[in-house]
Design a protein around this motif. Structure first.
Motif, PDB file in Angstrom:
ATOM      1  N   VAL A 134      28.763  47.184  37.410  1.00  0.00           N
ATOM      2  CA  VAL A 134      28.726  48.310  38.329  1.00  0.00           C
ATOM      3  C   VAL A 134      29.158  47.774  39.688  1.00  0.00           C
ATOM      4  N   ALA A 135      30.407  48.031  40.050  1.00  0.00           N
ATOM      5  CA  ALA A 135      30.972  47.509  41.293  1.00  0.00           C
ATOM      6  C   ALA A 135      30.937  48.583  42.377  1.00  0.00           C
ATOM      7  N   THR A 136      31.207  48.164  43.597  1.00  0.00           N
ATOM      8  CA  THR A 136      31.186  49.107  44.719  1.00  0.00           C
ATOM      9  C   THR A 136      32.521  49.092  45.444  1.00  0.00           C
ATOM     10  N   ILE A 137      32.843  50.237  46.033  1.00  0.00           N
ATOM     11  CA  ILE A 137      34.047  50.383  46.840  1.00  0.00           C
ATOM     12  C   ILE A 137      33.620  50.812  48.245  1.00  0.00           C
ATOM     13  N   ARG A 138      34.055  50.051  49.218  1.00  0.00           N
ATOM     14  CA  ARG A 138      33.695  50.315  50.608  1.00  0.00           C
ATOM     15  C   ARG A 138      34.635  51.368  51.171  1.00  0.00           C
ATOM     16  N   GLU A 139      34.090  52.520  51.556  1.00  0.00           N
ATOM     17  CA  GLU A 139      34.926  53.602  52.084  1.00  0.00           C
ATOM     18  C   GLU A 139      35.371  53.333  53.506  1.00  0.00           C
ATOM     19  N   LYS A 140      34.502  52.740  54.309  1.00  0.00           N
ATOM     20  CA  LYS A 140      34.885  52.376  55.672  1.00  0.00           C
ATOM     21  C   LYS A 140      33.901  51.331  56.182  1.00  0.00           C
ATOM     22  N   VAL A 141      34.348  50.577  57.201  1.00  0.00           N
ATOM     23  CA  VAL A 141      33.507  49.564  57.832  1.00  0.00           C
ATOM     24  C   VAL A 141      33.466  49.854  59.313  1.00  0.00           C
ATOM     25  N   ALA A 142      32.266  49.918  59.856  1.00  0.00           N
ATOM     26  CA  ALA A 142      32.115  50.342  61.241  1.00  0.00           C
ATOM     27  C   ALA A 142      32.753  49.382  62.238  1.00  0.00           C
ATOM     28  N   ASP A 143      32.760  48.063  61.935  1.00  0.00           N
ATOM     29  CA  ASP A 143      33.250  47.094  62.918  1.00  0.00           C
ATOM     30  C   ASP A 143      34.438  46.284  62.413  1.00  0.00           C
ATOM     31  N   THR A 172      34.342  45.386  46.578  1.00  0.00           N
ATOM     32  CA  THR A 172      33.552  44.344  47.240  1.00  0.00           C
ATOM     33  C   THR A 172      32.835  43.479  46.214  1.00  0.00           C
ATOM     34  N   ASP A 173      32.183  42.428  46.729  1.00  0.00           N
ATOM     35  CA  ASP A 173      31.346  41.570  45.888  1.00  0.00           C
ATOM     36  C   ASP A 173      29.976  42.188  45.625  1.00  0.00           C
ATOM     37  N   PHE A 174      29.681  43.304  46.250  1.00  0.00           N
ATOM     38  CA  PHE A 174      28.420  44.011  46.036  1.00  0.00           C
ATOM     39  C   PHE A 174      28.505  44.702  44.685  1.00  0.00           C
ATOM     40  N   ARG A 175      27.911  44.079  43.664  1.00  0.00           N
ATOM     41  CA  ARG A 175      28.040  44.616  42.312  1.00  0.00           C
ATOM     42  C   ARG A 175      26.916  44.119  41.419  1.00  0.00           C
ATOM     43  N   LEU A 176      26.672  44.868  40.375  1.00  0.00           N
ATOM     44  CA  LEU A 176      25.679  44.509  39.360  1.00  0.00           C
ATOM     45  C   LEU A 176      26.403  43.962  38.131  1.00  0.00           C
ATOM     46  N   LEU A 177      25.893  42.857  37.598  1.00  0.00           N
ATOM     47  CA  LEU A 177      26.461  42.224  36.413  1.00  0.00           C
ATOM     48  C   LEU A 177      25.406  42.151  35.326  1.00  0.00           C
ATOM     49  N   ASP A 178      25.727  42.650  34.157  1.00  0.00           N
ATOM     50  CA  ASP A 178      24.821  42.524  33.029  1.00  0.00           C
ATOM     51  C   ASP A 178      24.748  41.066  32.579  1.00  0.00           C
ATOM     52  N   SER A 179      23.710  40.726  31.842  1.00  0.00           N
ATOM     53  CA  SER A 179      23.506  39.339  31.411  1.00  0.00           C
ATOM     54  C   SER A 179      24.678  38.810  30.589  1.00  0.00           C
ATOM     55  N   ILE A 199      35.562  38.526  37.768  1.00  0.00           N
ATOM     56  CA  ILE A 199      34.737  39.562  37.139  1.00  0.00           C
ATOM     57  C   ILE A 199      35.622  40.706  36.640  1.00  0.00           C
ATOM     58  N   ASP A 200      36.565  41.142  37.466  1.00  0.00           N
ATOM     59  CA  ASP A 200      37.437  42.248  37.062  1.00  0.00           C
ATOM     60  C   ASP A 200      38.377  41.833  35.938  1.00  0.00           C
ATOM     61  N   TRP A 201      38.766  40.561  35.904  1.00  0.00           N
ATOM     62  CA  TRP A 201      39.664  40.079  34.854  1.00  0.00           C
ATOM     63  C   TRP A 201      38.993  40.107  33.484  1.00  0.00           C
ATOM     64  N   MET A 202      37.670  39.966  33.450  1.00  0.00           N
ATOM     65  CA  MET A 202      36.944  39.907  32.178  1.00  0.00           C
ATOM     66  C   MET A 202      37.075  41.185  31.370  1.00  0.00           C
ATOM     67  N   GLY A 203      37.141  42.298  32.050  1.00  0.00           N
ATOM     68  CA  GLY A 203      37.107  43.562  31.325  1.00  0.00           C
ATOM     69  C   GLY A 203      35.694  44.119  31.313  1.00  0.00           C
ATOM     70  N   TYR A 204      35.110  44.289  30.121  1.00  0.00           N
ATOM     71  CA  TYR A 204      33.782  44.880  29.944  1.00  0.00           C
ATOM     72  C   TYR A 204      33.782  46.345  30.405  1.00  0.00           C
ATOM     73  N   LYS A 205      32.684  47.006  30.155  1.00  0.00           N
ATOM     74  CA  LYS A 205      32.547  48.413  30.526  1.00  0.00           C
ATOM     75  C   LYS A 205      32.133  48.474  31.997  1.00  0.00           C
ATOM     76  N   LYS A 206      32.975  49.096  32.820  1.00  0.00           N
ATOM     77  CA  LYS A 206      32.799  49.013  34.266  1.00  0.00           C
ATOM     78  C   LYS A 206      32.889  50.387  34.911  1.00  0.00           C
ATOM     79  N   THR A 207      32.150  50.555  35.997  1.00  0.00           N
ATOM     80  CA  THR A 207      32.234  51.768  36.800  1.00  0.00           C
ATOM     81  C   THR A 207      32.093  51.386  38.263  1.00  0.00           C
TER      82      THR A 207
END
Length: 330
Positions: A134-143, A172-179, A199-207
């Motif tokens: 479960v990865a995250t996408i940063r919509e905007k950064v204040a600074d 971003t690196d803000f993400r959850l990784l299953d065991s 992590i993205d190269w591995m594949g797996y089920k991702k959102t």
């Protein structure tokens, strides 16, 4: 600052098994660690999971390690790893994930609170639905400065166009990784690494989940423009052979232009009497050849550098000491 903590109460077992481990790279973040701790405790205590947090001090020059020791002494759910020097964020993330033994899931986030802990429950909810990443996408950064914004857009354009990675812009690196993802990650040994790229190269089920990053509450960004540029170059050459191909394509393109031009110049001198001197011709021609050679050598040197890094097989990082309770030992 208060450091008291009541013993964690027993919690129901999570749907996918195991506890949740948080991994936080720390570099000169001593002033903000107390706020980070409070935010993580507030969020994680509201979830029905056992959890712990691994703070990886990546060679900080401030009092970050002293703060980590104080936090881990007061709350056994917090642990610390201290590197012998600054190895970089990618290695800090790697060390923290590798240290998360027995975790059903690992969540990586930054120490500056620009990765809001408040959205951790959303990451966990997606994990419970069956997603492995479960990865995250940063919509905007204040600074974020204009230079970083332009550089980020350029980087993601190149990565998506010229590599085999499915890397959405502003991920971003803000993400959850299953065991199972963590176990697979342990098989990767390359020293020049982009953590989220692997992590993205591995594949797996991702959102993905989107979030807005607030401004830093304390300190200065650990990643300078120079460090971001070096990371971009390492990432691109780690996942793409396009630079090597471009050098070859450039050589072919210049030859395709130069050879007809040479023929035209020779014919013009013979049949038209054009005043094209040999010195002018060879000066331009040699300059173009030198440019081709330098371009090709520059691209190849990047890959040779990566080969050297992998062949010497040095440790990815060195842990100088630990803080907190690890497997029952202080």
């Amino acid at each position: 600052m208060p450091m008291t903590h009541e013993a964690a109460t027993s919690r129901p077992a999570c749907r996918r098994g195991g506890k949740i481990s948080l991994v936080v790279p720390v570099y000169n973040e001593g002033k903000g660690l107390a706020a980070l701790r409070d935010a993580l405790v507030a969020v994680m205590d509201a979830l029905p999971y056992e959890w712990d947090c691994i703070l990886v001090d990546d060679g900080s020059r401030d009092d970050s390690w002293a703060v980590i020791e104080s936090i881990s002494a007061a709350d056994p759910r917090f642990k610390g790893l201290m590197f012998s020097r600054n190895f970089g964020k990618e290695m800090a993330l790697t060390a923290g994930v590798e240290a998360a033994v027995g975790a059903g899931a690992v969540i990586c986030l930054d120490a500056d609170l620009q990765h809001p802990p408040e959205i951790i429950p959303e990451l966990v909810a997606k994990w419970e639905e069956g997603y492995d990443i479960v990865a995250t996408i940063r919509e905007k950064v204040a600074d974020y400065s204009l230079v970083k914004k332009i550089g980020s857009k350029t980087f993601y354009w190149f990565m998506r166009r010229f590599t085999d990675l499915d890397l959405p812009p502003n991920s971003t690196d803000f993400r959850l990784l299953d065991s199972k993802v963590v176990e697979t990650l342990a098989q990767f040994t390359e020293g020049s690494r982009m953590f989220r790229g692997i992590i993205d190269w591995m594949g797996y089920k991702k959102t993905y989940i989107s979030f807005c990053a607030p401004a830093r509450s304390q300190g200065e960004p650990a990643y300078s423009v120079k460090k971001l540029f070096n990371l971009a170059i390492n990432s691109f050459t780690s996942f793409s052979l396009v630079p090597l191909r471009l050098a070859g394509y450039l050589g072919l393109g210049i030859m395709a232009v130069t050879l007809p031009l040479l023929c035209v110049m020779v014919l013009a001198n013979w049949f038209i009497g054009a005043n094209i001197t040999a010195i002018a011709f060879f000066t331009v021609f040699n300059t173009l050849l030198i440019g081709i050679v330098l371009c090709a050598l520059g691209m190849m040197s990047l890959y040779i550098g990566h080969i050297h890094t992998e062949v010497v097989n040095r440790p990815l990082y060195i842990v100088r000491c630990r803080a907190g309770t690890w497997d029952g030992n202080a």
